[in-house]
Design a protein around this motif. Structure first.
Motif, PDB file in Angstrom:
ATOM      1  N   ALA A  30       0.831  -1.210   0.000  1.00  0.00           N
ATOM      2  CA  ALA A  30       0.000   0.000   0.000  1.00  0.00           C
ATOM      3  C   ALA A  30       0.862   1.254   0.000  1.00  0.00           C
ATOM      4  O   ALA A  30       0.530   2.254  -0.660  1.00  0.00           O
ATOM      5  N   PHE A  31       1.971   1.226   0.729  1.00  0.00           N
ATOM      6  CA  PHE A  31       2.847   2.392   0.766  1.00  0.00           C
ATOM      7  C   PHE A  31       3.555   2.591  -0.568  1.00  0.00           C
ATOM      8  O   PHE A  31       3.817   3.722  -0.983  1.00  0.00           O
ATOM      9  N   ALA A  32       3.854   1.499  -1.255  1.00  0.00           N
ATOM     10  CA  ALA A  32       4.475   1.616  -2.578  1.00  0.00           C
ATOM     11  C   ALA A  32       3.508   2.214  -3.585  1.00  0.00           C
ATOM     12  O   ALA A  32       3.931   2.735  -4.629  1.00  0.00           O
ATOM     13  N   ASP A  33       2.218   2.168  -3.292  1.00  0.00           N
ATOM     14  CA  ASP A  33       1.190   2.690  -4.171  1.00  0.00           C
ATOM     15  C   ASP A  33       1.036   4.211  -4.067  1.00  0.00           C
ATOM     16  O   ASP A  33       0.358   4.829  -4.880  1.00  0.00           O
ATOM     17  N   VAL A  34       1.670   4.815  -3.057  1.00  0.00           N
ATOM     18  CA  VAL A  34       1.532   6.251  -2.823  1.00  0.00           C
ATOM     19  C   VAL A  34       2.392   7.032  -3.815  1.00  0.00           C
ATOM     20  O   VAL A  34       3.543   6.679  -4.090  1.00  0.00           O
ATOM     21  N   LEU A 268      -5.659 -11.576  11.587  1.00  0.00           N
ATOM     22  CA  LEU A 268      -6.575 -12.023  10.539  1.00  0.00           C
ATOM     23  C   LEU A 268      -5.945 -11.765   9.183  1.00  0.00           C
ATOM     24  O   LEU A 268      -5.738 -10.620   8.789  1.00  0.00           O
ATOM     25  N   ASP A 269      -5.634 -12.853   8.465  1.00  0.00           N
ATOM     26  CA  ASP A 269      -5.113 -12.646   7.115  1.00  0.00           C
ATOM     27  C   ASP A 269      -6.235 -12.097   6.243  1.00  0.00           C
ATOM     28  O   ASP A 269      -7.412 -12.409   6.437  1.00  0.00           O
ATOM     29  N   ARG A 270      -5.858 -11.253   5.290  1.00  0.00           N
ATOM     30  CA  ARG A 270      -6.790 -10.503   4.442  1.00  0.00           C
ATOM     31  C   ARG A 270      -7.507  -9.398   5.206  1.00  0.00           C
ATOM     32  O   ARG A 270      -8.521  -8.858   4.725  1.00  0.00           O
ATOM     33  N   ALA A 271      -7.037  -9.047   6.399  1.00  0.00           N
ATOM     34  CA  ALA A 271      -7.612  -7.917   7.124  1.00  0.00           C
ATOM     35  C   ALA A 271      -7.371  -6.625   6.355  1.00  0.00           C
ATOM     36  O   ALA A 271      -6.475  -6.554   5.507  1.00  0.00           O
ATOM     37  N   PRO A 272      -8.166  -5.583   6.613  1.00  0.00           N
ATOM     38  CA  PRO A 272      -7.970  -4.323   5.896  1.00  0.00           C
ATOM     39  C   PRO A 272      -6.568  -3.767   6.086  1.00  0.00           C
ATOM     40  O   PRO A 272      -5.942  -3.963   7.136  1.00  0.00           O
ATOM     41  N   THR A 273      -6.094  -3.066   5.082  1.00  0.00           N
ATOM     42  CA  THR A 273      -4.801  -2.397   5.164  1.00  0.00           C
ATOM     43  C   THR A 273      -5.002  -1.031   5.818  1.00  0.00           C
ATOM     44  O   THR A 273      -5.783  -0.217   5.314  1.00  0.00           O
ATOM     45  N   PRO A 274      -4.335  -0.747   6.936  1.00  0.00           N
ATOM     46  CA  PRO A 274      -4.571   0.513   7.650  1.00  0.00           C
ATOM     47  C   PRO A 274      -4.444   1.760   6.787  1.00  0.00           C
ATOM     48  O   PRO A 274      -5.252   2.684   6.902  1.00  0.00           O
ATOM     49  N   LEU A 275      -3.462   1.804   5.900  1.00  0.00           N
ATOM     50  CA  LEU A 275      -3.298   2.997   5.063  1.00  0.00           C
ATOM     51  C   LEU A 275      -4.502   3.182   4.140  1.00  0.00           C
ATOM     52  O   LEU A 275      -4.893   4.320   3.848  1.00  0.00           O
ATOM     53  N   VAL A 366      -0.144  13.999  -1.667  1.00  0.00           N
ATOM     54  CA  VAL A 366      -0.135  12.570  -2.009  1.00  0.00           C
ATOM     55  C   VAL A 366      -1.343  12.204  -2.857  1.00  0.00           C
ATOM     56  O   VAL A 366      -2.376  12.870  -2.828  1.00  0.00           O
ATOM     57  N   SER A 367      -1.188  11.141  -3.612  1.00  0.00           N
ATOM     58  CA  SER A 367      -2.312  10.471  -4.262  1.00  0.00           C
ATOM     59  C   SER A 367      -1.983   8.991  -4.296  1.00  0.00           C
ATOM     60  O   SER A 367      -0.892   8.573  -3.894  1.00  0.00           O
TER      61      SER A 367
END
Length: 380
Positions: A30-34, A268-275, A366-367
Motif C-alpha cells: 500500500a505504501f508503494a502505491d503512494v 486475521l489474514d486478508r484484514a484491511p490495510t490501515p493505510l 499525495v495520491s
C-alpha cells in the motif's frame, strides 16, 4: 543483517505474518502505491520533525510499538528499545508479552531521560484481576499511557511459528541445534544471560498457542473500556481498529487515541490495510464531539512511509519490525541506527516535498496509483 545474526525461529516470529501472509504483503505494498506531489521553491533549509502527541511534544512522528518475545530477538531486548527511544525523544511501548519487567523498562528509560515517555500495552486477560494488577504496576512505575490492543480475541495462525516449533523458552530440537552452529553469538548471549520469560506472566512457558489461550479473552467488549478507564489514571489508546464504524464506536467510548492496525498482518489474514482505510476513518471522525488522535501502524518500513501516513491524515505512527530488525542486527546500537535512518528519511522526504514542518504535510501532497474499495466507511 538481522537475518544473518538471528536463528530462524525468532527471526521468522518477527518477520512473518498469519496464514498466507496476504495482509502482511498488502500492508507493505500500500505504501508503494503512494505518489508524492512535491511543491517547489519553498524554504526547507531547516525542517521541524516534532509532533504533538497526547498533548506533549515528541521529536519524531513515530514511536516504538509493543512487541513480544523481544529478548528472544536479542539479549538486550526491551531495555535496548526503551533506552534508544528515550535518547531519540520518542515513546516506547512495553508489551504485555514483554521479556523485561514494567519496572525495569521504566527505570531504564528514566536513566537516559527523566522525562522519557514510556507506555504500557495491555491485553485484557480472562482473569480481570491479573489485568488490573498489570494496570496498577504500570501506573506505579510512572507509565503515562495505556495502549489497549483489541484485535486479538484469539491468536492468529502464524505458520512460520508452527513449522519452527516456536516455544518460550526455545525448544532444543535437531533444527535448533543446527542453528546453534550457525549463530554462535546469539546462543552464547541466550545461554549466559537471565533465563527468558514473560515478566508479566509470572515465568510462563510453553507454545505460543498455549500462552495465547491463557491470556486472550474472546468475550471482551467495548464495555470493558469503561472498566479500564476506571482503573487507569492516564491517557488511553485503543490499538487494532480496522473499520470506520469501529473507530466511531471507540471514539464515543472516550479514548484519547485510536491506532489503525491489522497487527502487522499477524492476526486475521486478508484484514484491511490501515493505510487504505485511513482517509475514511478521518472523515468518519470529523463530527465526533471529542475527536481522538488517529495513529497508524502495519507496513511501515521507511521514513517516506511515515510521511505518507501523515499526509493521509494520521497524527502519529508506530514502528514494529523496523525496530526489531535493528535490534536483531545490533542490540541497542542497531535500534539507534534504525531510528537514525528513519529520521534522515523523514527529513529528506520533507525537504523534497517542499515542507518545513510536519503540520504542513497535507493530502494535497499525495495520491494513490489505485484507489481501493473500502469496506466499513461510514459518514457520521
Amino acid at each position: 543483517m538481522a537475518e544473518r545474526r538471528t536463528p530462524r525461529a525468532p527471526f521468522d516470529y518477527a518477520d512473518g505474518g498469519a496464514d498466507e501472509e496476504i495482509a502482511l504483503r498488502r500492508s507493505r505494498s500500500a505504501f508503494a502505491d503512494v505518489i508524492f506531489h512535491p511543491r517547489v521553491l519553498n524554504d526547507v533549509a531547516t525542517v521541524d520533525t516534532t509532533r504533538s502527541v497526547l498533548g506533549k511534544p515528541v521529536s519524531l512522528p513515530f514511536g516504538i510499538a509493543p512487541t513480544g518475545f523481544t529478548r528472544m530477538m536479542h539479549a538486550e531486548g526491551e531495555l535496548a528499545g526503551a533506552a534508544a527511544a528515550a535518547a531519540a525523544g520518542i515513546p516506547f511501548t512495553l508489551s504485555t508479552m514483554g521479556t523485561a519487567s514494567i519496572e525495569e523498562v521504566a527505570a531504564r528509560s528514566r536513566q537516559v531521560d527523566p522525562n522519557a515517555r514510556t507506555w504500557f500495552q495491555l491485553y485484557v486477560w480472562k482473569d480481570r484481576e491479573c489485568s488490573a494488577e498489570l494496570i496498577r504496576r504500570a501506573a506505579a512505575a510512572g507509565m503515562e499511557t495505556l495502549v489497549v490492543t483489541v484485535d486479538v480475541p484469539v491468536g492468529g495462525r502464524r505458520l512460520r511459528d508452527v513449522r519452527n516449533g516456536m516455544t518460550v523458552p526455545p525448544s532444543l530440537t535437531p533444527r535448533t541445534v543446527i542453528d546453534t552452529a550457525l549463530h554462535p553469538a546469539w546462543w552464547f548471549d541466550f545461554l549466559t544471560t537471565e533465563p527468558l520469560s514473560f515478566s508479566s506472566l509470572d515465568k510462563s512457558s510453553g507454545s505460543i498457542k498455549e500462552l495465547f489461550e491463557k491470556m486472550f479473552d474472546p468475550s471482551v467488549t467495548i464495555a470493558d473500556l469503561a472498566w479500564i478507564r476506571s482503573e487507569w489514571p492516564g491517557t488511553i489508546v485503543v490499538k487494532g481498529v480496522q473499520t470506520a464504524a469501529d473507530a466511531v464506536r471507540v471514539a464515543d467510548a472516550g479514548v484519547d487515541a485510536i491506532v489503525l492496525s491489522n497487527h502487522g498482518g499477524r492476526q486475521l489474514d486478508r484484514a484491511p490495510t490501515p493505510l487504505d482505510i485511513l482517509p475514511g476513518v478521518v472523515r468518519a471522525l470529523e463530527h465526533v464531539p471529542v475527536r481522538p488522535e488517529i495513529w497508524l501502524d502495519s507496513g511501515i518500513m521507511s521514513g517516506g512511509d511515515i510521511v505518507a501516513a501523515l499526509a493521509l491524515g494520521a497524527n502519529f505512527t508506530f514502528i514494529g519490525r523496523a525496530y526489531l530488525y535493528g535490534l536483531m542486527a545490533g542490540g541497542r546500537a542497531g535500534v539507534d541506527r534504525s531510528i537514525a535512518i528513519l529520521r534522515s528519511e523523514i527529513e529528506r522526504s520533507m525537504r523534497l516535498l517542499g515542507v518545513a514542518h510536519l503540520d504542513d504535510v497535507t493530502p494535497e501532497h499525495v495520491s494513490r496509483r489505485s484507489v481501493p474499495t473500502l469496506v466499513g466507511a461510514i459518514e457520521r
